[in-house]
Design a protein around this motif. Structure first.
Motif, PDB file in Angstrom:
ATOM      1  N   GLU A 553      31.238  50.039  90.779  1.00  0.00           N
ATOM      2  CA  GLU A 553      30.007  50.630  90.249  1.00  0.00           C
ATOM      3  C   GLU A 553      28.888  49.597  90.148  1.00  0.00           C
ATOM      4  O   GLU A 553      27.712  49.923  90.335  1.00  0.00           O
ATOM      5  N   ALA A 554      29.229  48.333  89.848  1.00  0.00           N
ATOM      6  CA  ALA A 554      28.211  47.290  89.718  1.00  0.00           C
ATOM      7  C   ALA A 554      27.864  46.649  91.064  1.00  0.00           C
ATOM      8  O   ALA A 554      26.874  45.921  91.161  1.00  0.00           O
ATOM      9  N   GLY A 555      28.682  46.904  92.080  1.00  0.00           N
ATOM     10  CA  GLY A 555      28.446  46.285  93.381  1.00  0.00           C
ATOM     11  C   GLY A 555      28.726  44.800  93.373  1.00  0.00           C
ATOM     12  O   GLY A 555      28.066  44.023  94.065  1.00  0.00           O
ATOM     13  N   ILE A 556      29.725  44.374  92.595  1.00  0.00           N
ATOM     14  CA  ILE A 556      30.081  42.953  92.458  1.00  0.00           C
ATOM     15  C   ILE A 556      31.301  42.648  93.317  1.00  0.00           C
ATOM     16  O   ILE A 556      32.286  43.399  93.317  1.00  0.00           O
ATOM     17  N   GLU A 557      31.262  41.541  94.049  1.00  0.00           N
ATOM     18  CA  GLU A 557      32.437  41.099  94.795  1.00  0.00           C
ATOM     19  C   GLU A 557      33.537  40.687  93.814  1.00  0.00           C
ATOM     20  O   GLU A 557      33.271  39.929  92.870  1.00  0.00           O
ATOM     21  N   PRO A 558      34.759  41.162  93.994  1.00  0.00           N
ATOM     22  CA  PRO A 558      35.838  40.801  93.064  1.00  0.00           C
ATOM     23  C   PRO A 558      36.022  39.294  92.914  1.00  0.00           C
ATOM     24  O   PRO A 558      36.402  38.822  91.835  1.00  0.00           O
ATOM     25  N   SER A 559      35.742  38.528  93.967  1.00  0.00           N
ATOM     26  CA  SER A 559      35.956  37.074  93.905  1.00  0.00           C
ATOM     27  C   SER A 559      35.015  36.393  92.917  1.00  0.00           C
ATOM     28  O   SER A 559      35.259  35.251  92.518  1.00  0.00           O
ATOM     29  N   ARG A 560      33.944  37.084  92.510  1.00  0.00           N
ATOM     30  CA  ARG A 560      33.027  36.490  91.529  1.00  0.00           C
ATOM     31  C   ARG A 560      33.542  36.640  90.095  1.00  0.00           C
ATOM     32  O   ARG A 560      33.014  36.015  89.188  1.00  0.00           O
ATOM     33  N   LEU A 561      34.548  37.462  89.889  1.00  0.00           N
ATOM     34  CA  LEU A 561      35.050  37.740  88.535  1.00  0.00           C
ATOM     35  C   LEU A 561      36.322  36.950  88.252  1.00  0.00           C
ATOM     36  O   LEU A 561      37.273  36.981  89.026  1.00  0.00           O
ATOM     37  N   THR A 562      36.298  36.234  87.122  1.00  0.00           N
ATOM     38  CA  THR A 562      37.495  35.548  86.634  1.00  0.00           C
ATOM     39  C   THR A 562      37.877  36.151  85.290  1.00  0.00           C
ATOM     40  O   THR A 562      37.050  36.225  84.374  1.00  0.00           O
ATOM     41  N   LEU A 563      39.111  36.597  85.182  1.00  0.00           N
ATOM     42  CA  LEU A 563      39.631  37.123  83.919  1.00  0.00           C
ATOM     43  C   LEU A 563      40.457  36.034  83.250  1.00  0.00           C
ATOM     44  O   LEU A 563      41.361  35.465  83.865  1.00  0.00           O
TER      45      LEU A 563
END
Length: 704
Positions: A553-563
């Motif tokens: 929905e946000a159009g963010i590449e998964p690689s930019r997210l760190t959990l």
């Protein structure tokens, strides 16, 4: 002759009365036995259905093997249930087992149609807190006590839409248990007959629709007739023995009445006894407490109550199944029997909760001393079969001074003190005091306001920059949540985050933070974002799906997210944690181990879970510029990370000297007040814009 006839008539009346008393006793006992049979199945069903591990695994698309292992396989030679079925809200069967064997018959062919009355009762219960229903139902194998319950968390919460909910069905057949009932309740000749059969002494077995399925019948023992037949002929033959025989009849009547009272007491005792441990159950505890309080009033003494909850019992159940958990409960119960004072009351009041009560003047010191003995008892592991398991306990202590506090209030106070012990780190005991009520009221008020704030999206997120150790440019940001309580001002995350975790609010709160972080980050180019997640979120099998939806929905590449997650959940549930992490990494999301060095830190976990980054806790950074020992520990940690190919972020950097040492030790990313405090998204956008403008100016000057 007239006197003899009168005597015989009197004896006949006494005999008839004794017969009626005995038949009524048997009827009441049989009726109670049927109710207890259903209630025991219901208690077992609640243990299995209201279970966090069941809520996590049953709703997992790959959860069938888990359900077979923990529901289906448990029907083998079980005294608790012999049929286990899992159905969905549309009445489709997902799993069905009887006596350890898979079943293929549809539910409405194995059970008679009244099963759906029970299903509707569980689907729309009178008490929403207990979505369960139970009754007797005819099956293809006979007549069984059947229960249906919604599969949910132990707290009662469930993050599943109504059309996706699952229900657990347990059945325990009565046909082959009648002799056990007869032996337990001392009812000679008890047997199950058809509903249409003629019987003088019987108790009907009803199904939910009001249909009589069968009758439990028994022959009248007619103790009065036996006595009458023994004495009548002799009375006619020898009126001289009249007085003796009359005494004999009344003696027999007294013996029968005494036996009647004894049988009734045995039935009552069974109703207040926990079947698994042999201890008193919750109802038995309250009855015993009422007696102890009356005793204390007469003796001018006090009643002490210790309320215990096992720490780590759930993990044993999750890892090894309910069978091992049941054996552990028996072992713990046996240990408690040896530790409690003479005359003390011992009860199992819940799945892993126990209570100990006794009367003594000035009882608080003795109660706390007993608590210390019990805590020491749990220092040693338990051997359950071939397994060695370790559990602990948290203990709450309360007292009723001279019996002035009733049983309900005494249990409530001890329960509050027990939860205080859990909050303070487990494995300890706390004595109740009035401030605990104030604390609890404050937490309840905080929970209510936090729930409203989440629903109305009244919380805010801020972002703290993380910079490259080489260039000191912002490479990523950590997302943090803030809450300003209306009329009271800011509330520390250290206060409201634990409340959210205990009350189930952490999931909607975590989703809110993740949504806000991704929404803001889409305007920041390639800057990475980090978001903390809680063990509750990681346990949710749909969490990876939620993350994928938010990123899309946000159009963010998964690689930019760190959990980022901490080690606690990994230690408790390594297998489930690994499955959850694998699902997230399959999306392309990075996983970081947060707060490394703040507590238990295992090299094995670093290797097992394949983290993408290691974050060193601020406690390891605080003294590196003043302590040689701290620097040595830091160097060893960064060397370990390098050997595993893990990039390292250092938190809590506040001084230039610390930053220099961290760069020399090999940390590639730095975070702390030296490089920026958490700021709103707008302020962070200005920082990134100014940094980009500065970099562009440098490039232009170099080109010129």
């Amino acid at each position: 002759m007239v006197a003899g006839g009168t005597v015989l008539s009197a004896i006949a009346q006494v005999s008839s009365h004794a017969n009626r008393l005995d038949d009524e006793r048997s009827r009441q006992t049989t009726d109670g036995a049927l109710k207890t049979f259903v209630a025991q199945l219901g208690a077992t069903l609640n243990d299995y259905a209201a279970w966090d591990d069941a809520a996590a695994n049953a709703y997992d698309p790959n959860g069938l093997p888990w359900m077979i292992s923990n529901f289906g396989d448990m029907t083998v030679n079980s005294a608790l249930f012999d049929v286990a079925v899992v159905i969905d809200a549309k009445r489709n069967v997902l799993m069905a087992y009887q006596d350890g064997t898979p079943q293929t018959l549809p539910v409405d062919q194995f059970f008679d149609p009244s099963i759906w009355i029970l299903f509707d009762g569980a689907l729309s219960p009178l008490d929403p807190a207990v979505p369960e229903a139970k009754a007797f139902i005819r099956t293809k194998s006979g007549i069984a006590a059947v229960g249906i319950a919604l599969i949910r968390n132990k707290s009662g919460t469930l993050d599943q839409p109504e059309d996706k909910r699952l229900f657990l069905v347990f059945a325990r057949h009565l046909d082959n248990k009648v002799q056990n009932l007869a032996d337990t309740y001392v009812i000679d000749g008890l047997h199950l007959t058809a509903a249409s059969s003629e019987a003088v002494n019987f108790v009907p077995v009803w199904d939910p629709s009001g249909t009589v399925l069968a009758k439990l019948t028994w022959p009248s023992r007619a103790p009065g007739d036996i006595s009458y037949s023994q004495v009548s002929t002799k009375l006619i033959a020898a009126m001289g023995l009249f007085g003796f025989l009359l005494v004999a009849v009344f003696t027999i009547g007294l013996i029968e009445a005494k036996r009647l009272r004894s049988d009734e007491e045995a039935a009552r005792q069974l109703s207040v006894t926990d079947r698994l441990s042999g201890l008193l159950n919750r109802a038995g505890l309250f009855r015993a407490l009422d007696d102890l309080i009356e005793e204390a009033k007469l003796a001018k003494s006090d009643v002490a109550l210790l309320y215990l909850d096992l720490d780590g019992f759930k993990e044993v159940n999750d890892a090894y199944g309910h069978g091992c958990g049941d054996d552990l409960i028996r072992s713990v119960s046996a240990g408690f029997r040896c530790l409690i004072p003479p005359g003390a009351t011992l009860a199992r009041v819940g799945g892993d909760e126990f209570a100990i009560a006794f009367v003594m003047k000035n009882c608080d010191p003795t109660a706390l001393k007993l608590a210390d003995v019990i805590l020491a008892f749990f220092d040693e592991p338990f051997q359950i079969g071939e397994r060695i398991v370790t559990v602990g306990t948290s203990i709450g202590v309360a007292s009723s001074q001279i019996g002035t506090i009733n049983s309900e209030e005494l249990v409530r106070r001890a329960d509050i003190a027990m939860y205080k012990a859990k909050e303070m780190g487990r494995g300890r005991a706390f004595l109740y005091d009035g401030s605990m009520d104030s604390d609890r009221e404050m937490i309840l008020a905080l929970e209510a306001e936090l729930r409203v704030a989440i629903d109305r999206r009244q919380l805010t997120v801020v972002f703290q920059p993380l910079v490259s150790a080489a260039t000191l440019r912002v490479t990523s940001v950590e997302t943090l949540v803030r809450w300003s309580r209306p009329g009271r001002g800011p509330v520390s995350p250290d206060v409201f985050i634990p409340v959210a975790e205990k009350t189930g609010l952490i999931e909607p709160l975590g989703i809110f933070v993740l949504e806000q972080a991704c929404e803001k980050a889409k305007h920041w180019g390639d800057i990475a974002i980090a978001v903390n997640i809680s063990p509750v979120q990681l346990r949710n099998p749909t969490f990876a799906t939620q993350v994928a939806r938010i990123l899309d929905e946000a159009g963010i590449e998964p690689s930019r997210l760190t959990l980022e997650l901490t080690e606690g959940y990994l230690i408790q549930n390594p297998q489930r944690a690994s499955q959850s992490i694998d699902r997230l990494k399959a999306l392309g999301v990075k996983i970081a181990l947060d707060d490394f060095g703040s507590g238990f830190s295992s090299i094995g976990y670093l290797r097992q879970f394949g983290f993408d980054r290691l974050k060193i806790d601020r406690s390891m950074v605080a003294e590196i510029d003043t302590s040689e020992e701290a620097r040595s520990i830091l160097q060893a940690t960064t060397a370990l990370a390098r050997s595993l190919g893990l990039p390292v972020t250092a938190e809590g950097v506040e001084r230039e000297e610390q930053a220099m040492i961290l760069r020399l030790c090999g940390c590639d990313e730095l975070q702390g007040y030296l490089y920026g405090k958490p700021v709103p998204a707008e302020a962070l956008a200005d920082i990134l814009f100014n940094e980009a403008r500065f970099a562009t100016g440098m490039m232009l000057r170099q080109t010129a």
